[in-house]
Design a protein around this motif. Sequence first.
Motif, PDB file in Angstrom:
ATOM      1  N   GLU A 159       3.668  10.168   1.558  1.00 59.92           N
ATOM      2  CA  GLU A 159       2.441   9.461   1.920  1.00 59.92           C
ATOM      3  C   GLU A 159       1.991   9.741   3.345  1.00 59.92           C
ATOM      4  O   GLU A 159       0.834   9.522   3.685  1.00 59.92           O
ATOM      5  N   PHE A 160       2.903  10.196   4.207  1.00 60.05           N
ATOM      6  CA  PHE A 160       2.494  10.499   5.571  1.00 60.05           C
ATOM      7  C   PHE A 160       1.465  11.623   5.575  1.00 60.05           C
ATOM      8  O   PHE A 160       0.440  11.553   6.244  1.00 60.05           O
ATOM      9  N   SER A 191       8.141  11.422   4.228  1.00 58.11           N
ATOM     10  CA  SER A 191       7.425  10.621   3.251  1.00 58.11           C
ATOM     11  C   SER A 191       6.224  11.397   2.724  1.00 58.11           C
ATOM     12  O   SER A 191       5.453  11.957   3.508  1.00 58.11           O
ATOM     13  N   VAL A 245      -2.910   5.326  -6.966  1.00 55.62           N
ATOM     14  CA  VAL A 245      -2.520   4.684  -8.220  1.00 55.62           C
ATOM     15  C   VAL A 245      -2.820   3.198  -8.144  1.00 55.62           C
ATOM     16  O   VAL A 245      -2.529   2.562  -7.137  1.00 55.62           O
ATOM     17  N   GLY A 295      -1.408  10.498   2.192  1.00 58.31           N
ATOM     18  CA  GLY A 295      -2.109   9.211   2.069  1.00 58.31           C
ATOM     19  C   GLY A 295      -1.302   8.238   1.234  1.00 58.31           C
ATOM     20  O   GLY A 295      -0.276   8.596   0.651  1.00 58.31           O
ATOM     21  N   THR A 296      -1.809   7.004   1.175  1.00 59.79           N
ATOM     22  CA  THR A 296      -0.977   5.963   0.571  1.00 59.79           C
ATOM     23  C   THR A 296      -1.034   5.962  -0.958  1.00 59.79           C
ATOM     24  O   THR A 296      -2.040   6.326  -1.561  1.00 59.79           O
ATOM     25  N   TYR A 297       0.052   5.482  -1.521  1.00 58.00           N
ATOM     26  CA  TYR A 297       0.194   5.308  -2.964  1.00 58.00           C
ATOM     27  C   TYR A 297      -0.945   4.440  -3.520  1.00 58.00           C
ATOM     28  O   TYR A 297      -1.530   4.753  -4.552  1.00 58.00           O
ATOM     29  N   ARG A 326       0.815  -1.221   0.000  1.00 58.79           N
ATOM     30  CA  ARG A 326       0.000   0.000   0.000  1.00 58.79           C
ATOM     31  C   ARG A 326       0.843   1.263   0.000  1.00 58.79           C
ATOM     32  O   ARG A 326       0.469   2.261  -0.595  1.00 58.79           O
ATOM     33  N   HIS A 327       1.979   1.220   0.649  1.00 59.24           N
ATOM     34  CA  HIS A 327       2.856   2.387   0.625  1.00 59.24           C
ATOM     35  C   HIS A 327       3.887   2.218  -0.479  1.00 59.24           C
ATOM     36  O   HIS A 327       4.517   1.169  -0.576  1.00 59.24           O
ATOM     37  N   GLY A 328       4.045   3.259  -1.284  1.00 61.78           N
ATOM     38  CA  GLY A 328       5.109   3.240  -2.273  1.00 61.78           C
ATOM     39  C   GLY A 328       6.367   3.823  -1.652  1.00 61.78           C
ATOM     40  O   GLY A 328       6.612   3.672  -0.460  1.00 61.78           O
TER      41      GLY A 328
END
Lengths: 177, 396, 276
Positions: A83-84, A81, A93, A87-89, A54-56
């Motif tokens: 994403e922090f 990051s 995508v 939100g998550t990659y 989920r995290h890139g």
Amino acid sequence: MSNYALRLIAVATTLVVATGIGFVVKAQLIPDSFGKYGHYRANAIDEEVQRPIRHGTNTSCLKCHTYEAAIHLKGRHNTISCEFCHGTYADHVSNGKKSGTLPVKKNTEISTLCLRCHNTEIKARSQAVIKTVAMPQHLESQEVKLTHTCNQCHHVHAPLKYINRAKQITGLTEAES
Amino acid sequence: MSGFHEGSAMLLSNFVLPNDLHVHWSMMIVLYPYITGLVDGAFIIAALYYLFDIKTLKPVARFSLLFALAFLCCATIPLLLHLGRPERNFNMLLTPNPSSAMAGFGYIYAVSMGVLGFIVLFVYREDLVRLKQQSRGMMKLIYRLLTFDCDDLSPKAMALNERLIKILVGLGIPVAAVLHGYVGFIFGGVKANPTWSTPLMPVIFLFSACVSGISAIVLAYIVIRKLTGKAIDGPCIITCIKTLTGFFILAFSFEMLEVFSHSYLKSGYHHMVEGLLNGPLAASFWLWQVKICSGIPLVLLGVMAFIKLSQTRYNLLAAGVSAILLLQVFIMRWNVVIGGQLMSKSARGYTVFHPEWLDKEGILSVIVVMIIPFVILFVLGKIFPFWSDDRGESID
Amino acid sequence: MKIEQAPPQLNRRAFIKKVLKGSVTGSLLLIYPMGGGDALDMLQPSTMPDMPEQIPGIRGKAYNIHERKFAFIVDITRCIGCGSCCVADKREYNVPDGYYRTWVERYIKDFDDQVYVDCPNGGLDGYQKPREDIDVQVRDTFFVPKLCNMCKETPCTQVCPVGATFTTPDGFVLMDSDRCVGCGYCIQACPYSSRFLNPVTHTAEKCTWCYHRVRKGLLPACVEVCPTGARKFGSLKDETSEVYKILKGPGVLTVLKEAMGTWPALYYLGARLEVI
């Protein structure tokens, strides 16, 4: 031998046979890869490997977001990051295509986010690791309104970007990112 | 509270690790060792008669076997209610982990069920054959099955039957001890929990099991006989109470020894255990388990041992003591299972447990689970006559 | 401290047994090209174009599960309690509210050796405020991130009655949620309270050091998002990795609850003795 004894032998035999059948059935029901490496299902390892990511990485994000990349990678926040805050990659995508929109923090949300790391009141933060400020003293000493949010002076991706630019223009000091 | 040795120093923050806020083993895990304990204790009474020839126990011997069987049938219910994925319970039999104490459960349970079941059939053989001849229809079919469809009551057959009873009861003692001792070991083997992790745990569990089982038999015998208007056998009650006294002194001594060892050794986690017993468990341990439910029975048992009482008064006291001891063992299980989990592994704080009414592991479920064995006992009573004097013979 | 202390049972007999086992499994592996930890397919770089390899030497190679070794080091002196790791962990696994695969504690020590610890919401919201419920002169204060210790003498896998949790040959303690019966014994056995019963699946759950990411050459999510490098992860086969260098150096590494005899593989840098 008494009638009863014979009957009991029959009962005992039935029990032994039933137990034997039980163990045969048991052997059939044990999952295939069980015991390959130890007392567990080795395929569970593969299944864990298949868990969706989920995290890139920041590279994954900045590959498309080149404008932000140019700023983020040069600033002091380059270890943060994407994403922090956003939100998550995986929420953005899927299969190489954009699949959702991630939130961008605004106004006071931003200040809250900043103070999560930069609040001097939390003494457990090593000054060698992070620069902290006290609020609202910082706003007072910088002579700005107390309603100012952090991002009005500090670029969220490169916090000293505007500060240094201003210093350069006024000739106060040399640039530091 | 003042100073480090009072156990206050490290507790001030009352910090509970985030995952320790939940009590993962709740009332069903209190109930499970309680039920296996009842089975164990009831079986001991039967064993004393059938194996060790304590003749005075004859009036309750057969009944204790049925009582043990009824409860053993229900031992898995609390476990199934507790499991997160009860439908996978057969995994315990399919892939029991040889390094886990819990993994043996399925097999130990199956063996004890088998042993107890056959003991009942052998003990009741004469009655079963007789009842088979008297009954018809559905009941006849049941009795045919239970007598192995064999009417042979010849002296040779009965001698064999007697021998088998001795062998199976002899086998049953270690099986019962393992069935319940291992439950104690499940707790005693958790090194992460300082109140559980003691080799005394299986011993305490075994002795308290005997206490609860014998108490249950005494109480059930007196109540059922009174309700059905039958005579209560004095010598039998006296023997039961004497046995009970012995086991209770052992159980209580070990329970106290464990607490004393903790407080004398003052080992690393002593402050946590002490704080637990004097804090969250102050009422349920010191007041209920120790003062009320152990203190009063000790006094009463002493009175019954040393003072000459009329049989009616003795029986009344016996029933009262048994009822209190049944409660004592239940509270002890509660304090071990739930109490032990109130201590966070942070060694700095305690969590709280709120029993719920309607949860699958809630109070209502506990009540239902405790009623089921009595229903089974009632049904068993229709097939196997409880008392040896039911045929109209007098009690020896 | 040595790079790796031998677990206590590694005597000669155990060693010979291990060698024998290894060679038998090794030769079996030559004969049977089967699944079970050796799958490679989707780990090729082509399927992960956006994510550069963070742990070198994993992608595009056969993964020999018996050869690999990884290390996780938490540097307490660098943790600022931002809680990024907790947020990332919750998002990576959709961890239900109120349960934590990883969390960050805040320690405060005063001059009387009193220790005050708190961990509001597992650190998910970060630490925005100082503690208001205590009034002491602070001698030392710091954050402690917690996660699975990946014990070498693993109490949780020992007690699992059905073999639903296990240590992989490459040293990760994982869950098989398809076999877990949800008895909760592993939760009781874990001295670190790293485990919980997932209220949705009703099976036990725990931190995996992001095994699914590691096997694809990516860092665990918490390490990836940590802004200060307080969480460090890497391969011990890679002599250039930070963890290798730390473990090879003189080091002041400690583990949690050493006396439990669990031999954690999770090391702490800068942990004070009050940290348990």
